[in-house]
Design a protein around this motif. Structure first.
Motif, PDB file in Angstrom:
ATOM      1  N   SER A 138       0.665  -0.938  -0.099  1.00 49.58           N
ATOM      2  CA  SER A 138       0.174   0.126  -0.078  1.00 49.58           C
ATOM      3  C   SER A 138       0.984   1.182  -0.022  1.00 49.58           C
ATOM      4  O   SER A 138       0.401   2.368  -0.220  1.00 49.58           O
ATOM      5  N   GLY A 139       1.944   1.210   0.340  1.00 52.88           N
ATOM      6  CA  GLY A 139       2.848   2.243   0.212  1.00 52.88           C
ATOM      7  C   GLY A 139       4.194   1.855  -0.103  1.00 52.88           C
ATOM      8  O   GLY A 139       4.706   0.755   0.141  1.00 52.88           O
ATOM      9  N   GLY A 140       5.198   2.967  -0.148  1.00 50.57           N
ATOM     10  CA  GLY A 140       6.612   2.607  -0.295  1.00 50.57           C
ATOM     11  C   GLY A 140       7.617   2.362   0.982  1.00 50.57           C
ATOM     12  O   GLY A 140       8.812   2.385   1.116  1.00 50.57           O
ATOM     13  N   GLU A 141       6.818   2.829   2.263  1.00 50.87           N
ATOM     14  CA  GLU A 141       7.371   3.005   3.584  1.00 50.87           C
ATOM     15  C   GLU A 141       8.241   1.562   4.013  1.00 50.87           C
ATOM     16  O   GLU A 141       9.242   1.492   4.279  1.00 50.87           O
ATOM     17  N   LEU A 142       7.242   0.497   3.983  1.00 47.08           N
ATOM     18  CA  LEU A 142       8.011  -0.956   4.182  1.00 47.08           C
ATOM     19  C   LEU A 142       9.067  -1.185   3.265  1.00 47.08           C
ATOM     20  O   LEU A 142      10.031  -1.638   3.722  1.00 47.08           O
ATOM     21  N   PRO A 143       8.727  -0.934   1.916  1.00 44.24           N
ATOM     22  CA  PRO A 143      10.027  -1.288   1.115  1.00 44.24           C
ATOM     23  C   PRO A 143      11.019  -0.547   1.426  1.00 44.24           C
ATOM     24  O   PRO A 143      12.480  -0.913   1.543  1.00 44.24           O
ATOM     25  N   ALA A 144      10.837   0.856   1.839  1.00 43.47           N
ATOM     26  CA  ALA A 144      12.050   1.579   1.911  1.00 43.47           C
ATOM     27  C   ALA A 144      12.734   1.044   3.426  1.00 43.47           C
ATOM     28  O   ALA A 144      14.076   1.085   3.473  1.00 43.47           O
ATOM     29  N   ALA A 145      12.133   0.720   4.536  1.00 43.51           N
ATOM     30  CA  ALA A 145      12.672   0.134   5.730  1.00 43.51           C
ATOM     31  C   ALA A 145      13.595  -0.893   5.324  1.00 43.51           C
ATOM     32  O   ALA A 145      14.636  -1.309   5.810  1.00 43.51           O
ATOM     33  N   ILE A 146      13.070  -1.787   4.270  1.00 42.63           N
ATOM     34  CA  ILE A 146      13.562  -3.134   4.000  1.00 42.63           C
ATOM     35  C   ILE A 146      14.991  -2.635   3.114  1.00 42.63           C
ATOM     36  O   ILE A 146      16.243  -3.303   3.564  1.00 42.63           O
ATOM     37  N   LEU A 147      14.963  -1.890   2.260  1.00 44.48           N
ATOM     38  CA  LEU A 147      16.147  -1.371   1.682  1.00 44.48           C
ATOM     39  C   LEU A 147      17.203  -0.942   2.557  1.00 44.48           C
ATOM     40  O   LEU A 147      18.401  -0.932   2.460  1.00 44.48           O
ATOM     41  N   VAL A 148      16.840   0.047   3.518  1.00 45.49           N
ATOM     42  CA  VAL A 148      17.913   0.528   4.502  1.00 45.49           C
ATOM     43  C   VAL A 148      18.251  -0.362   5.204  1.00 45.49           C
ATOM     44  O   VAL A 148      19.692  -0.372   5.525  1.00 45.49           O
ATOM     45  N   ASP A 149      17.667  -1.361   5.853  1.00 38.99           N
ATOM     46  CA  ASP A 149      18.002  -2.876   6.491  1.00 38.99           C
ATOM     47  C   ASP A 149      19.252  -3.299   5.786  1.00 38.99           C
ATOM     48  O   ASP A 149      20.138  -3.523   6.281  1.00 38.99           O
ATOM     49  N   ALA A 150      18.792  -3.562   4.383  1.00 34.81           N
ATOM     50  CA  ALA A 150      19.701  -4.424   3.598  1.00 34.81           C
ATOM     51  C   ALA A 150      20.979  -3.747   3.504  1.00 34.81           C
ATOM     52  O   ALA A 150      22.166  -4.340   3.377  1.00 34.81           O
ATOM     53  N   ILE A 151      21.014  -2.313   3.434  1.00 40.09           N
ATOM     54  CA  ILE A 151      22.260  -1.579   3.249  1.00 40.09           C
ATOM     55  C   ILE A 151      23.108  -1.444   4.450  1.00 40.09           C
ATOM     56  O   ILE A 151      24.158  -1.575   4.427  1.00 40.09           O
ATOM     57  N   VAL A 152      22.470  -0.933   5.550  1.00 43.75           N
ATOM     58  CA  VAL A 152      23.190  -0.463   6.898  1.00 43.75           C
ATOM     59  C   VAL A 152      23.867  -1.696   7.198  1.00 43.75           C
ATOM     60  O   VAL A 152      24.980  -1.292   7.614  1.00 43.75           O
ATOM     61  N   ARG A 153      23.484  -2.872   7.341  1.00 44.76           N
ATOM     62  CA  ARG A 153      23.894  -3.889   7.881  1.00 44.76           C
ATOM     63  C   ARG A 153      25.458  -4.369   7.196  1.00 44.76           C
ATOM     64  O   ARG A 153      26.237  -4.955   7.624  1.00 44.76           O
ATOM     65  N   LEU A 154      25.612  -3.750   5.975  1.00 41.24           N
ATOM     66  CA  LEU A 154      26.946  -4.010   5.417  1.00 41.24           C
ATOM     67  C   LEU A 154      27.719  -2.728   5.368  1.00 41.24           C
ATOM     68  O   LEU A 154      29.011  -2.908   4.993  1.00 41.24           O
ATOM     69  N   ILE A 155      27.322  -1.836   6.021  1.00 39.57           N
ATOM     70  CA  ILE A 155      28.441  -0.722   6.269  1.00 39.57           C
ATOM     71  C   ILE A 155      29.420  -1.323   7.376  1.00 39.57           C
ATOM     72  O   ILE A 155      29.254  -1.860   8.258  1.00 39.57           O
ATOM     73  N   PRO A 156      30.678  -1.054   7.155  1.00 36.91           N
ATOM     74  CA  PRO A 156      31.941  -1.505   7.881  1.00 36.91           C
ATOM     75  C   PRO A 156      31.639  -1.221   9.188  1.00 36.91           C
ATOM     76  O   PRO A 156      31.498  -0.015   9.369  1.00 36.91           O
ATOM     77  N   GLY A 157      31.710  -2.015  10.167  1.00 39.75           N
ATOM     78  CA  GLY A 157      31.734  -1.672  11.686  1.00 39.75           C
ATOM     79  C   GLY A 157      30.323  -1.883  12.166  1.00 39.75           C
ATOM     80  O   GLY A 157      30.097  -1.652  13.346  1.00 39.75           O
ATOM     81  N   VAL A 158      29.196  -2.006  11.293  1.00 39.43           N
ATOM     82  CA  VAL A 158      27.788  -1.985  11.987  1.00 39.43           C
ATOM     83  C   VAL A 158      27.860  -3.443  12.447  1.00 39.43           C
ATOM     84  O   VAL A 158      27.261  -3.665  13.604  1.00 39.43           O
ATOM     85  N   LEU A 159      28.246  -4.610  12.112  1.00 39.98           N
ATOM     86  CA  LEU A 159      28.029  -5.907  12.319  1.00 39.98           C
ATOM     87  C   LEU A 159      29.224  -5.969  13.255  1.00 39.98           C
ATOM     88  O   LEU A 159      30.190  -5.977  13.132  1.00 39.98           O
ATOM     89  N   SER A 160      29.044  -6.648  14.591  1.00 33.04           N
ATOM     90  CA  SER A 160      29.916  -6.870  15.509  1.00 33.04           C
ATOM     91  C   SER A 160      31.096  -7.654  15.006  1.00 33.04           C
ATOM     92  O   SER A 160      32.442  -7.605  15.099  1.00 33.04           O
ATOM     93  N   ASP A 161      30.612  -8.952  14.465  1.00 37.45           N
ATOM     94  CA  ASP A 161      31.645  -9.766  13.733  1.00 37.45           C
ATOM     95  C   ASP A 161      31.619  -9.417  12.343  1.00 37.45           C
ATOM     96  O   ASP A 161      30.762  -9.687  11.433  1.00 37.45           O
ATOM     97  N   GLU A 162      32.880  -8.948  11.813  1.00 38.99           N
ATOM     98  CA  GLU A 162      33.089  -8.295  10.573  1.00 38.99           C
ATOM     99  C   GLU A 162      32.766  -9.059   9.588  1.00 38.99           C
ATOM    100  O   GLU A 162      32.370  -8.782   8.428  1.00 38.99           O
ATOM    101  N   THR A 163      32.894 -10.439   9.743  1.00 41.03           N
ATOM    102  CA  THR A 163      32.790 -11.415   8.612  1.00 41.03           C
ATOM    103  C   THR A 163      31.417 -11.781   8.442  1.00 41.03           C
ATOM    104  O   THR A 163      31.100 -12.513   7.517  1.00 41.03           O
ATOM    105  N   SER A 164      30.666 -11.439   9.450  1.00 42.06           N
ATOM    106  CA  SER A 164      28.933 -12.222   9.446  1.00 42.06           C
ATOM    107  C   SER A 164      28.375 -11.699   8.157  1.00 42.06           C
ATOM    108  O   SER A 164      27.638 -12.773   7.633  1.00 42.06           O
TER     109      SER A 164
END
Ligand code: ADE
Length: 226
Positions: A138-164
């Motif tokens: 019904s709107g782009g908000e949930l898709p936007a949240a999914i996109l941001v989640d998929a991107i942010v977890r890849l930013i170096p330093g975000v995940l505690s175990d760098e390799t995960s």
């Protein structure tokens, strides 16, 4: 990395960014997520941001002016690498798009509603159009949240175990192998012996084989894509 999300329903995005990894990334200063209410940029006294479609037809169309005013204000304050419109007729999101976007600086995300946004916003401002799958929400908000989640977890330093993030499903083009934790046996269901063997080389070989087998069974298309 900075995200500016433009929406008519800002409160819909309160929760997705306030937990777990996304919250931690913001606390660590690795990402900033700003949500903007499109209605604050409405030009008429009713604060409406949509109008009837030219040529007739059902549904309302989101107007140019409020989006243009918000985008232009943001662009006067920051440089942006991408202006992304979330839409079911965009390119389907996958891991390689997320990887690519995680190397960017600042991103604006536009969330549509109703029938969609005036084509001229897409023509003039938008650099990418992304869908999260072949179904209509019904709107782009949930898709936007999914996109941001998929991107942010890849930013170096975000995940505690760098390799995960590197060992995620899809990161090597394959699905993950099955995983287990204690107990070693539950209601007669046993963890595969190999995982209890302590033989790292054999475990890795087993996991590789399982990854390939799962991918062949469930997502053969991944093996044939470039
Ligand atoms: N807006 C509505 N449906 C959508 C989808 N599947 N992907 C992205 N944005 C959308």
């Amino acid at each position: 990395m900075r995200f500016d999300i433009i929406t008519v329903l800002p409160s819909l995005l309160d929760s997705p960014f306030a937990h777990s990894i996304l919250q931690r990334a913001q606390k660590k200063g690795l990402s900033e997520i700003h949500v903007h209410n499109l209605r604050d940029y409405a030009t008429n006294k009713h604060k409406s941001v949509d109008d009837y479609p030219y040529g007739g037809g059902s549904g309302m169309v989101m107007q140019i002016e409020p989006f243009a005013a918000c985008i232009e204000k943001l662009k006067s304050e920051h440089e942006y690498d991408e202006i992304i419109y979330m839409t079911p007729d965009g390119i389907t999101l996958n891991q390689s798009i997320a990887n690519d976007l995680s190397t960017k600086g600042n991103i604006i995300i536009l969330c549509g509603h109703y029938k969609g946004i005036d084509q001229r916003i897409r023509d003039v401002f938008v650099t990418r159009e992304i869908s999260i799958g072949d179904y209509v929400l019904s709107g782009g908000e949930l898709p936007a949240a999914i996109l941001v989640d998929a991107i942010v977890r890849l930013i170096p330093g975000v995940l505690s175990d760098e390799t995960s993030a590197l060992s995620d499903s899809f990161q090597d083009g394959l699905l993950d192998a099955p995983i287990y934790t204690r107990p070693a046996e539950w209601r007669g269901h046993k963890v595969p012996d190999i995982l209890l063997s302590g033989n790292e080389a054999k475990i890795n070989a087993w996991r590789d084989e399982q990854q390939l087998q799962r991918t062949q069974e469930r997502r053969p298309d991944l093996l044939h894509d470039e």
